[in-house]
Structures are given as C-alpha cells and as structure tokens.
Scaffold this active site. Sequence first.
Site, PDB file in Angstrom:
ATOM      1  N   ARG A 280     -42.126 -14.083   2.190  1.00 46.28           N
ATOM      2  CA  ARG A 280     -42.550 -13.232   1.051  1.00 46.28           C
ATOM      3  C   ARG A 280     -41.175 -11.960   0.763  1.00 46.28           C
ATOM      4  O   ARG A 280     -41.654 -11.388   0.282  1.00 46.28           O
ATOM      5  CB  ARG A 280     -42.817 -11.326   1.924  1.00 46.28           C
ATOM      6  CG  ARG A 280     -44.817 -13.046   2.862  1.00 46.28           C
ATOM      7  CD  ARG A 280     -45.699 -11.197   2.776  1.00 46.28           C
ATOM      8  NE  ARG A 280     -47.328 -12.187   3.080  1.00 46.28           N
ATOM      9  CZ  ARG A 280     -47.981 -12.474   3.983  1.00 46.28           C
ATOM     10  NH1 ARG A 280     -46.648 -12.253   5.532  1.00 46.28           N
ATOM     11  NH2 ARG A 280     -48.325 -12.929   4.577  1.00 46.28           N
TER      12      ARG A 280
ATOM     13  N   LYS B 100     -28.963  -6.446 -23.243  1.00 50.85           N
ATOM     14  CA  LYS B 100     -29.481  -7.278 -22.526  1.00 50.85           C
ATOM     15  C   LYS B 100     -30.264  -6.268 -21.305  1.00 50.85           C
ATOM     16  O   LYS B 100     -31.659  -5.481 -20.797  1.00 50.85           O
ATOM     17  CB  LYS B 100     -29.972  -8.192 -21.740  1.00 50.85           C
ATOM     18  CG  LYS B 100     -30.319  -8.760 -20.746  1.00 50.85           C
ATOM     19  CD  LYS B 100     -31.251 -10.108 -20.140  1.00 50.85           C
ATOM     20  CE  LYS B 100     -32.251  -9.988 -19.770  1.00 50.85           C
ATOM     21  NZ  LYS B 100     -33.031 -11.848 -19.223  1.00 50.85           N
TER      22      LYS B 100
ATOM     23  N   ARG C  83     -39.097  -5.501 -24.674  1.00 48.48           N
ATOM     24  CA  ARG C  83     -38.791  -6.549 -23.855  1.00 48.48           C
ATOM     25  C   ARG C  83     -38.322  -7.892 -24.378  1.00 48.48           C
ATOM     26  O   ARG C  83     -38.022  -8.421 -24.796  1.00 48.48           O
ATOM     27  CB  ARG C  83     -38.682  -6.893 -22.202  1.00 48.48           C
ATOM     28  CG  ARG C  83     -38.232  -8.409 -21.685  1.00 48.48           C
ATOM     29  CD  ARG C  83     -37.788  -7.863 -20.087  1.00 48.48           C
ATOM     30  NE  ARG C  83     -37.242  -8.656 -20.106  1.00 48.48           N
ATOM     31  CZ  ARG C  83     -37.182  -8.965 -18.387  1.00 48.48           C
ATOM     32  NH1 ARG C  83     -37.580  -7.900 -17.140  1.00 48.48           N
ATOM     33  NH2 ARG C  83     -36.273 -10.210 -18.140  1.00 48.48           N
TER      34      ARG C  83
ATOM     35  N   ASN D  77     -37.087 -12.123 -26.597  1.00 46.04           N
ATOM     36  CA  ASN D  77     -37.816 -13.829 -27.065  1.00 46.04           C
ATOM     37  C   ASN D  77     -37.498 -14.165 -28.578  1.00 46.04           C
ATOM     38  O   ASN D  77     -38.338 -15.512 -28.876  1.00 46.04           O
ATOM     39  CB  ASN D  77     -39.175 -13.678 -26.728  1.00 46.04           C
ATOM     40  CG  ASN D  77     -39.810 -13.210 -25.927  1.00 46.04           C
ATOM     41  OD1 ASN D  77     -38.749 -14.471 -24.430  1.00 46.04           O
ATOM     42  ND2 ASN D  77     -40.242 -13.229 -24.990  1.00 46.04           N
TER      43      ASN D  77
ATOM     44  N   HIS E 175     -36.434 -18.146 -29.114  1.00 48.57           N
ATOM     45  CA  HIS E 175     -37.758 -18.245 -27.974  1.00 48.57           C
ATOM     46  C   HIS E 175     -39.140 -18.982 -28.500  1.00 48.57           C
ATOM     47  O   HIS E 175     -39.846 -19.777 -27.811  1.00 48.57           O
ATOM     48  CB  HIS E 175     -37.170 -17.491 -26.827  1.00 48.57           C
ATOM     49  CG  HIS E 175     -36.348 -17.581 -26.167  1.00 48.57           C
ATOM     50  ND1 HIS E 175     -35.137 -16.790 -27.018  1.00 48.57           N
ATOM     51  CD2 HIS E 175     -35.609 -17.661 -24.757  1.00 48.57           C
ATOM     52  CE1 HIS E 175     -34.229 -17.310 -26.072  1.00 48.57           C
ATOM     53  NE2 HIS E 175     -33.902 -17.618 -25.037  1.00 48.57           N
TER      54      HIS E 175
ATOM     55  N   HIS F 117     -30.978 -25.012 -23.396  1.00 47.20           N
ATOM     56  CA  HIS F 117     -31.710 -24.630 -23.674  1.00 47.20           C
ATOM     57  C   HIS F 117     -31.252 -23.254 -24.766  1.00 47.20           C
ATOM     58  O   HIS F 117     -31.593 -23.310 -25.644  1.00 47.20           O
ATOM     59  CB  HIS F 117     -31.685 -23.042 -22.374  1.00 47.20           C
ATOM     60  CG  HIS F 117     -32.648 -22.126 -22.373  1.00 47.20           C
ATOM     61  ND1 HIS F 117     -33.703 -22.234 -22.680  1.00 47.20           N
ATOM     62  CD2 HIS F 117     -32.153 -20.854 -22.831  1.00 47.20           C
ATOM     63  CE1 HIS F 117     -34.454 -21.149 -23.312  1.00 47.20           C
ATOM     64  NE2 HIS F 117     -33.221 -20.187 -23.026  1.00 47.20           N
TER      65      HIS F 117
HETATM   66  N1  LIG Z   1     -34.480 -15.653 -16.317  1.00 50.82           N
HETATM   67  C1  LIG Z   1     -34.639 -15.428 -17.336  1.00 50.82           C
HETATM   68  O1  LIG Z   1     -34.300 -14.363 -18.152  1.00 50.82           O
HETATM   69  C2  LIG Z   1     -33.672 -16.633 -17.879  1.00 50.82           C
HETATM   70  C3  LIG Z   1     -33.029 -16.558 -19.414  1.00 50.82           C
HETATM   71  C4  LIG Z   1     -32.358 -17.294 -19.839  1.00 50.82           C
HETATM   72  C5  LIG Z   1     -32.654 -18.330 -20.075  1.00 50.82           C
HETATM   73  N2  LIG Z   1     -32.995 -18.184 -18.443  1.00 50.82           N
HETATM   74  C6  LIG Z   1     -33.692 -20.078 -17.550  1.00 50.82           C
HETATM   75  O2  LIG Z   1     -31.485 -20.393 -17.154  1.00 50.82           O
HETATM   76  C7  LIG Z   1     -31.587 -22.019 -17.732  1.00 50.82           C
HETATM   77  C8  LIG Z   1     -30.646 -22.121 -18.673  1.00 50.82           C
HETATM   78  O3  LIG Z   1     -29.383 -21.736 -17.718  1.00 50.82           O
HETATM   79  P1  LIG Z   1     -28.079 -22.500 -17.987  1.00 50.82           P
HETATM   80  O4  LIG Z   1     -28.180 -23.088 -19.152  1.00 50.82           O
HETATM   81  O5  LIG Z   1     -27.046 -21.572 -16.937  1.00 50.82           O
HETATM   82  O6  LIG Z   1     -28.116 -24.334 -17.049  1.00 50.82           O
HETATM   83  P2  LIG Z   1     -27.871 -24.745 -15.911  1.00 50.82           P
HETATM   84  O7  LIG Z   1     -28.047 -24.041 -14.535  1.00 50.82           O
HETATM   85  O8  LIG Z   1     -28.921 -25.771 -15.864  1.00 50.82           O
HETATM   86  O9  LIG Z   1     -26.381 -24.949 -15.900  1.00 50.82           O
HETATM   87  C9  LIG Z   1     -25.847 -25.846 -16.752  1.00 50.82           C
HETATM   88  C10 LIG Z   1     -24.881 -27.702 -16.554  1.00 50.82           C
HETATM   89  O10 LIG Z   1     -23.602 -26.552 -15.526  1.00 50.82           O
HETATM   90  C11 LIG Z   1     -23.374 -27.037 -15.103  1.00 50.82           C
HETATM   91  N3  LIG Z   1     -22.754 -25.772 -14.443  1.00 50.82           N
HETATM   92  C12 LIG Z   1     -22.503 -24.290 -14.056  1.00 50.82           C
HETATM   93  N4  LIG Z   1     -21.807 -23.713 -14.002  1.00 50.82           N
HETATM   94  C13 LIG Z   1     -20.755 -24.413 -13.787  1.00 50.82           C
HETATM   95  C14 LIG Z   1     -19.270 -23.815 -14.257  1.00 50.82           C
HETATM   96  N5  LIG Z   1     -18.962 -22.603 -13.892  1.00 50.82           N
HETATM   97  N6  LIG Z   1     -19.005 -25.449 -14.550  1.00 50.82           N
HETATM   98  C15 LIG Z   1     -19.043 -26.519 -14.178  1.00 50.82           C
HETATM   99  N7  LIG Z   1     -20.397 -27.053 -14.460  1.00 50.82           N
HETATM  100  C16 LIG Z   1     -21.548 -25.595 -14.857  1.00 50.82           C
HETATM  101  C17 LIG Z   1     -24.494 -27.019 -13.766  1.00 50.82           C
HETATM  102  O11 LIG Z   1     -24.025 -28.043 -12.946  1.00 50.82           O
HETATM  103  C18 LIG Z   1     -25.736 -27.732 -14.974  1.00 50.82           C
HETATM  104  O12 LIG Z   1     -25.645 -29.362 -15.305  1.00 50.82           O
HETATM  105  C19 LIG Z   1     -32.812 -22.250 -18.362  1.00 50.82           C
HETATM  106  O13 LIG Z   1     -34.080 -22.612 -17.249  1.00 50.82           O
HETATM  107  C20 LIG Z   1     -34.030 -21.108 -18.995  1.00 50.82           C
HETATM  108  O14 LIG Z   1     -35.066 -21.049 -19.004  1.00 50.82           O
HETATM  109  C21 LIG Z   1     -33.850 -17.813 -18.025  1.00 50.82           C
HETATM  110 ZN   LIG Z   2     -33.284 -18.175 -23.822  1.00 50.54          ZN
END
Ligand SMILES: NC(=O)c1ccc[n+]([C@@H]2O[C@H](COP(=O)([O-])OP(=O)(O)OC[C@H]3O[C@@H](n4cnc5c(N)ncnc54)[C@H](O)[C@@H]3O)[C@@H](O)[C@H]2O)c1
Ligand SMILES: [Zn+2]
Length: 366
Positions: free
Chosen positions: A126, A228, A242, A246, A249, A268
């Site tokens: 939880r 943000k 908020r 988007n 998006h 992304h």
């Molecule tokens: N929660 C939210 O408000 C919100 C907002 C925007 C995006 N997101 C989500 O975030 C995700 C995308 O995030 P992302 O682009 O960070 O992707 P990710 O976490 O997949 O990281 C991208 C790649 O970089 C690698 N990586 C991470 N840090 C590294 C580093 N310092 N050095 C080398 N490699 C590294 C990871 O292993 C991965 O292969 C999506 O799933 C999206 O839906 C969430």
């Molecule tokens: Zn985004």
Amino acid sequence: MQRKIEIVTHEAINSQKNGSLYNIYVGDLAQTWSAWFGAFAKKQIVVICDENTAKFCLPVFLQKTALKDYTLIISEAGELHKNIHTCNIIWSKMLEMGIDRQAICINLGGGVIGDMGGFCAATFKRGIDFVQVPTTLLSQVDSSIGGKLGIDFQGVKNSIGVFNDPKAVFLDSDFLATLSPREIRSGFAEMIKHALIADRNEWKKLCQLESLNAIDWADFIVPSLAVKRQIVEDDPFEKGIRKALNFGHTIGHAVESYFLETESPLLHGEAIAIGMICEAYLSFKNNDLTEVELAEIVAFMKCFYDKKILPSESFDTLINSMKQDKKNENQAINFTFLSGIGQAKINQTTDNECIINSLVYYNEIN
Ligand SMILES: NC(=O)c1ccc[n+]([C@@H]2O[C@H](COP(=O)([O-])OP(=O)(O)OC[C@H]3O[C@@H](n4cnc5c(N)ncnc54)[C@H](O)[C@@H]3O)[C@@H](O)[C@H]2O)c1
Ligand SMILES: [Zn+2]
C-alpha cells in the site's frame, strides 16, 4: 498542507525548506544528498535501475552518496519494458528481500524507471516512500516531478498508474554526460514545450542555440523545471491548467504508440516534437497563433529533429489512439493549443479532418 514544491539549489541547501511537500535538490549530489539522507539512513533501501543506469549512473551515484547497504533491482531498459511484467519482477524481488513498509525506494534512471519504480513503490504494501534521481534530460526537467506514476498497458501509454509524490527529487546534471545525443534531443523537446506554453523569454534563449553539443545543461534545467513546478503546484491532479503540459502530447502520444509497434520506434521526445508541430498547426488554424509564430516554431524544430513521415495508412490508427487519451471528455479529443508563443489554451477541440490536415502539414514540411 499547502502544496508547495521548492527548488533548492546546493548553495541554499542549508536553508532547508521544511514547509514544502517535497524539495527538488539541484546540484552536485555529493552535497545535496548528505544534507537530506540522514533521517533515512536506518531504513531498508531499495535502488531501482535499468541495465544502462546500473552501468553508467549507479557507480557515480554510489560514489557521491557513499550508500552501502541496499537492495538493487535492475530492469531491462526502455519503454517496451515499462509494463506489468517488469512490475511483477520488481514487486517479487521486494517481497523476496523482505522489504517492509518503512523502506525507501530510490529510482535511479530516466522517465521509465521514475514512472515505473515510483508506481511499484506507491503500490507495494500500500505504498512505501520513494525518491527520484532522474538521469536523463527528459526526466530531470519533466517526468521526475508532478507525481504521475505508471506503466503502459495493452499498447496504451501510461494507462495504469497513480498520483503519488516522492519524498524528494535530486537533479545532478553530471548524470547527463553519458546520454546519447538522441536521448538529449528527446529531453530537449520537453524543454521546448515548457518554453512554448509558459515562458516566451526562455523560448528566445533556446532559439539562440545552434547545436545541443557542449551545453551546460544546468543553466537550462532550472527555468524549464520551474514551469513544470509552478503548473503542478497549481493543479496537481490535472483538473485544469496542468493540461497545458499536454501540448504536443495528444498527437505525440498517438505517434509514439504507433511507431512503438514498428521496426523503428521513436523516443518519447521525438514523437512529442512531431506532436508539437501538428498541434502548433492546429493552434494556428483554430486559435490565435499567428502564421509567423507557426513558421518560427517549425523552423526551430527542423534544426534539431529529423523528419519521420507519418504513413497515410496510419492516420485512422492515430486518430483512434487519440480517442483513448485520458484527457478526453464526452468523447471529444482534448487538446492544448497555443494562443501565442509562451501561452497555452487548454480544453480545445477540433474535428478529425483538421487533425488529419495537421498530419499532412507535418509530412509536407521540407
Ligand atoms: N510522469 C510524468 O509526468 C512523465 C512526463 C514525461 C514523460 N514521462 C515518461 O518518461 C518516459 C521517457 O523518459 P526517458 O526519455 O528518460 O526514457 P528512459 O527512462 O527510457 O531513458 C532513456 C534511455 O536512456 C538510458 N539512460 C538513462 N539515463 C542514462 C544516462 N545517464 N546515461 C546513459 N544512458 C542513460 C535508459 O536506460 C534508456 O535506455 C516515458 O515513459 C514517458 O511516458 C513521464
Ligand atoms: Zn512528455
């Protein structure tokens, strides 16, 4: 409690902001961590990484924090693994290691680890405490704050999840050194979005960049994050403003989901860059973004993002995917448009023909 989220730079670390919901510590983790971690030192600690952050970021993290006693869980990297199967592995390992309700989970990785590790922590027994240590540009300016946690399900992005706040967020731009240029560009798209929806001055600053090499990201992270932070403070559960986040998006998520099923998935931010061009076009057609501003946005995007043709046979799939968007109400696809550079207008709708025109407009950009 007032929902304040403080950005605390390491110069200000000793003036702890105790009235806030949580703090975002910006700067060298070697300084920010020790000032914070004392209260948690006796708890069980779980560190969640993916295979890349275990290799590139964990050694840096351990060296800066001097953390010794912890349970490490490493998941496969990438959006394809942001799903219930990986959660299963994470929850199973936590159970197997006897992790209790007082434990704290450290999510060391990009948005995938932040969203999924946070979701696993928020639901395990939880809910246990967690902190975000984002290691990609995207996660540092965007996903690590705002409390949205979750996973993809049945091909629908982020369709299962919860809102839950971390105990703290630690932003250290040193982690960005090992990111590929493509990943940097992906995160940069969210910075562009923040400037377009709320910060015209920052947009002007970004427009002066000619390349993304050799940038001191620390200078750009705080202004972007501040957009943000302000929005999620004002509207934590996305009832109103908020939704501005988007922008790009509604179409971008559909494009991302579509290419996820192909041989050449988009990151992304790459998908969001396409979405922002299409939605800027819709803003021009439906609202008061001028043609000059649309041209300015398109010209800027072209400098950083390669063209990816959206096949005309994908249009129906894309529209259907937009119909699944969580923001929709009364079956109408809900958009955020721009009413100018630096100003967002939420809860906008348009017709399918116009949406398709925006996809065609994108395809026809030279
Ligand atoms: N929660 C939210 O408000 C919100 C907002 C925007 C995006 N997101 C989500 O975030 C995700 C995308 O995030 P992302 O682009 O960070 O992707 P990710 O976490 O997949 O990281 C991208 C790649 O970089 C690698 N990586 C991470 N840090 C590294 C580093 N310092 N050095 C080398 N490699 C590294 C990871 O292993 C991965 O292969 C999506 O799933 C999206 O839906 C969430
Ligand atoms: Zn985004």
